[in-house]
Design a protein around this motif. Sequence first.
Motif, PDB file in Angstrom:
ATOM      1  N   UNK A 199       0.840  -1.210   0.000  1.00  0.00           N
ATOM      2  CA  UNK A 199       0.000   0.000   0.000  1.00  0.00           C
ATOM      3  C   UNK A 199       0.868   1.249   0.000  1.00  0.00           C
ATOM      4  N   UNK A 200       1.908   1.241   0.844  1.00  0.00           N
ATOM      5  CA  UNK A 200       2.755   2.436   0.974  1.00  0.00           C
ATOM      6  C   UNK A 200       3.509   2.707  -0.328  1.00  0.00           C
ATOM      7  N   UNK A 201       4.083   1.669  -0.910  1.00  0.00           N
ATOM      8  CA  UNK A 201       4.888   1.857  -2.123  1.00  0.00           C
ATOM      9  C   UNK A 201       3.991   2.274  -3.292  1.00  0.00           C
ATOM     10  N   UNK A 202       2.840   1.595  -3.415  1.00  0.00           N
ATOM     11  CA  UNK A 202       1.952   1.918  -4.541  1.00  0.00           C
ATOM     12  C   UNK A 202       1.252   3.269  -4.342  1.00  0.00           C
ATOM     13  N   UNK A 203       1.077   3.660  -3.088  1.00  0.00           N
ATOM     14  CA  UNK A 203       0.498   4.983  -2.808  1.00  0.00           C
ATOM     15  C   UNK A 203       1.277   6.059  -3.551  1.00  0.00           C
ATOM     16  N   UNK A 204       2.608   5.983  -3.429  1.00  0.00           N
ATOM     17  CA  UNK A 204       3.451   6.978  -4.093  1.00  0.00           C
ATOM     18  C   UNK A 204       3.473   6.760  -5.600  1.00  0.00           C
ATOM     19  N   UNK A 205       3.555   5.507  -6.030  1.00  0.00           N
ATOM     20  CA  UNK A 205       3.597   5.216  -7.469  1.00  0.00           C
ATOM     21  C   UNK A 205       2.323   5.720  -8.152  1.00  0.00           C
ATOM     22  N   UNK A 254      -7.754   6.658  -0.827  1.00  0.00           N
ATOM     23  CA  UNK A 254      -8.168   7.491  -1.968  1.00  0.00           C
ATOM     24  C   UNK A 254      -7.122   7.521  -3.080  1.00  0.00           C
ATOM     25  N   UNK A 255      -5.864   7.261  -2.745  1.00  0.00           N
ATOM     26  CA  UNK A 255      -4.823   7.258  -3.782  1.00  0.00           C
ATOM     27  C   UNK A 255      -4.942   6.055  -4.721  1.00  0.00           C
ATOM     28  N   UNK A 256      -5.824   5.118  -4.366  1.00  0.00           N
ATOM     29  CA  UNK A 256      -6.029   3.934  -5.211  1.00  0.00           C
ATOM     30  C   UNK A 256      -7.335   4.026  -6.014  1.00  0.00           C
ATOM     31  N   UNK A 257      -8.109   5.097  -5.810  1.00  0.00           N
ATOM     32  CA  UNK A 257      -9.375   5.264  -6.519  1.00  0.00           C
ATOM     33  C   UNK A 257      -9.098   5.957  -7.843  1.00  0.00           C
ATOM     34  N   UNK A 258      -9.436   5.278  -8.957  1.00  0.00           N
ATOM     35  CA  UNK A 258      -9.154   5.860 -10.268  1.00  0.00           C
ATOM     36  C   UNK A 258      -9.922   5.105 -11.333  1.00  0.00           C
ATOM     37  N   UNK A 259     -10.157   5.746 -12.447  1.00  0.00           N
ATOM     38  CA  UNK A 259     -10.748   5.029 -13.586  1.00  0.00           C
ATOM     39  C   UNK A 259      -9.696   4.145 -14.246  1.00  0.00           C
ATOM     40  N   UNK A 260      -8.457   4.521 -14.053  1.00  0.00           N
ATOM     41  CA  UNK A 260      -7.324   3.762 -14.572  1.00  0.00           C
ATOM     42  C   UNK A 260      -7.127   2.514 -13.697  1.00  0.00           C
ATOM     43  N   UNK A 261      -7.398   1.329 -14.274  1.00  0.00           N
ATOM     44  CA  UNK A 261      -7.384   0.103 -13.465  1.00  0.00           C
ATOM     45  C   UNK A 261      -6.005  -0.245 -12.919  1.00  0.00           C
TER      46      UNK A 261
END
Length: 432
Positions: free
Chosen positions: A127-133, A292-299
């Motif tokens: 979660x932490x690493x992908x949050x930034x990515x 919220x950093x994982x909410x996106x239309x981009x899957x």
Amino acid sequence: MSTTGNSQNLATRDNQVIWHPYTQMKTAALPVPIVRGEGALLYDERGKEYIDAVASWWVNLHGHSHPHIAKKVSEQLQTLEHVIFAGFTHQPAVELAEGLLRILPEGQSRVFYSDNGSTAVEVALKMAIQYWANQGTPKRKIIAFRDSYHGDTFGAMSVSSRSAFTAPFWSYLFEVAFIDVPIPGNENETIVQLEAHAASGDIAAFIYEPLVLGTAGMVMYEPAVLDNLLTICQQHDILTIADEVMTGFGRTGKLFASHYLQQKPDMVCLSKGLTGGTMALGVTTCSNRIYEAFLANDKSKTLFHGHSYTANPVACAAGIASLELTTSPETEQRIAHIAARHQAFATELAPLPGIKEVRQRGTIIAIEFADESTSYFSNLRDTFYNYALEQGVILRPLGNIIYIIPPYCITDEQLAKVYQTIKGMQQLVSNN
Ligand SMILES: *Cc1c(COP(=O)(O)O)cnc(C)c1O
């Protein structure tokens, strides 16, 4: 093949087919077959009783075979044993999540389920690493305490101490910025080390065992310095991960060690006591900011992580039942009572010869014996372990450190017997 009525005893049969955890199978004594548990007691094949003073590897909170948990688990088992957790949900998962968020440190808003403490840590790191990515600002490094333990899977091993346990894997572990544990007297050094790493701007998260480092030998530090460290992280936009796998659910005297702090973490890892020691279950919680950093239309911004048994309904039912017991006034009183008795024992034991230090917080007490060898492989360890077992007490020393993490239902008499056993160890070493 018959599984009952075998002429060989269970330990011998075990020895032919099983590989035990953290066990040198060549030299280890045969394991003790346990047939039954009740309260703080375990019973072997011959009816000998053992006080479970380490809560069966720190998981048991309310005693073995607790009737309330057993009833809830059995009801759930007959209603819904499991269902895929992508695209589906169920009452126990929702109810446990609601219950946890009600008592967790402020700011936690989402619950992600897995199976154990190591996976809870893996999920938090991802979660932490992908949050930034996901935000287009990747950060590479994690900060952790040098002596920490966060689990046995590769990510968890990476952020744990580079000890003899992980030596064969060192070259496979990702690079971590380690800082010293801020034990009393060491606080400023740790703060300086954290500030130096933080200044690099490349830090995704800081993961820590709050106030007590379990596997390191119940090494303890104060809330004030942790508040300082967390404040520095916030100033540098470093996410914070509280690994409360061991400290959660009342162990440190409050429901969570994070409750001793002013600053609150972005993520929390839970397991061990989560089901009262009944079933394997892990939880990673996070704040809205992370979610919220994982909410996106981009899957591609999805958290692609899950386990077959994610949010197993039977395990969640055990979690709900255990939580009901944990938050009861009776348990709160038991925890305070054990803490007070530990304190009195610490005062009595600390000045005795052979004792280097006694540390205590809440229901956790650790006695460090003076010994040249502070290693897990020390002979003292085996001597102590066998001595306790003979007395009918399960104590699993970490090198020359003996600790007690009892089920909260342990009686005064049982606790007195555990203390007496430790005094017996003290006499063993001071007579030598
Ligand atoms: C035990 C522990 C873990 C690992 O949990 P497992 O369920 O054994 O994988 C992680 N963090 C801490 C602080 C622990 O004490």
